[in-house]
Design a protein around this motif. Structure first.
Motif, PDB file in Angstrom:
ATOM      1  N   PHE A  67       0.841  -1.190   0.000  1.00 31.29           N
ATOM      2  CA  PHE A  67       0.000   0.000   0.000  1.00 31.29           C
ATOM      3  C   PHE A  67       0.884   1.250   0.000  1.00 31.29           C
ATOM      4  N   ALA A  68       0.352   2.317  -0.582  1.00 37.61           N
ATOM      5  CA  ALA A  68       1.057   3.591  -0.579  1.00 37.61           C
ATOM      6  C   ALA A  68       0.063   4.728  -0.346  1.00 37.61           C
ATOM      7  N   ILE A  69       0.347   5.542   0.660  1.00 35.33           N
ATOM      8  CA  ILE A  69      -0.496   6.688   0.964  1.00 35.33           C
ATOM      9  C   ILE A  69       0.138   7.934   0.361  1.00 35.33           C
ATOM     10  N   SER A  70      -0.706   8.824  -0.137  1.00 35.11           N
ATOM     11  CA  SER A  70      -0.214  10.077  -0.695  1.00 35.11           C
ATOM     12  C   SER A  70      -1.234  11.172  -0.417  1.00 35.11           C
ATOM     13  N   ARG A  71      -0.805  12.408  -0.556  1.00 38.72           N
ATOM     14  CA  ARG A  71      -1.722  13.520  -0.324  1.00 38.72           C
ATOM     15  C   ARG A  71      -1.431  14.651  -1.294  1.00 38.72           C
ATOM     16  N   ASP A  72      -2.449  15.426  -1.562  1.00 39.55           N
ATOM     17  CA  ASP A  72      -2.318  16.634  -2.376  1.00 39.55           C
ATOM     18  C   ASP A  72      -3.022  17.737  -1.607  1.00 39.55           C
ATOM     19  N   ASN A  73      -2.253  18.520  -0.879  1.00 38.93           N
ATOM     20  CA  ASN A  73      -2.855  19.563  -0.040  1.00 38.93           C
ATOM     21  C   ASN A  73      -3.560  20.621  -0.882  1.00 38.93           C
ATOM     22  N   ALA A  74      -3.084  20.873  -2.078  1.00 35.62           N
ATOM     23  CA  ALA A  74      -3.719  21.860  -2.948  1.00 35.62           C
ATOM     24  C   ALA A  74      -5.111  21.405  -3.374  1.00 35.62           C
TER      25      ALA A  74
END
Length: 123
Positions: A67-74
């Motif tokens: 699994f891989a978690i990622s985020r895009d705050n924009a």
């Protein structure tokens, strides 16, 4: 902050799914973001977390390397890429936002929770 998880489904073992969590009401940049899951008859468990900047991630041993978690705050979104799914990954998956320090990201009682999305993996 309101959280809406999506992307779950029923799949065969070995395939991939990508869960998404869309936030509204407030920027997620102030929060550590996490994914948790709860299987039938079991307690909710930590899956993954990502630091406010996205520079740091941490995973449960059971999903590490898959699994891989990622985020895009924009875009105010958090994703969980799930590869090589196994039947034991079957659960309702929840995204959460927390004001925790990074050190406590795995054990903190997160402040805001989404409604959950079902993932079912058959063998």
């Amino acid at each position: 902050v309101q959280l809406q998880a999506s992307g779950g489904g029923s799949v065969q073992a070995g395939v991939s799914l990508r869960l998404s969590c869309a936030a509204s009401g407030r920027s997620i940049s102030s929060y550590v973001m996490g994914w948790f899951r709860q299987a039938p008859g079991k307690e909710r468990e930590f899956v993954a977390a990502i630091s406010r900047s996205g520079a740091s991630t941490t995973y449960a041993d059971s999903v590490k390397g898959r699994f891989a978690i990622s985020r895009d705050n924009a875009k105010n979104t958090v994703n969980l890429q799930m590869n090589s799914l196994k039947p034991e990954d079957t659960a309702v998956y929840y995204c959460a936002a927390g004001t925790t320090t990074w050190v406590d990201a795995r054990t903190y009682e997160y402040d805001y929770w989404g409604q959950g999305t079902q993932v079912t993996v058959s063998s």
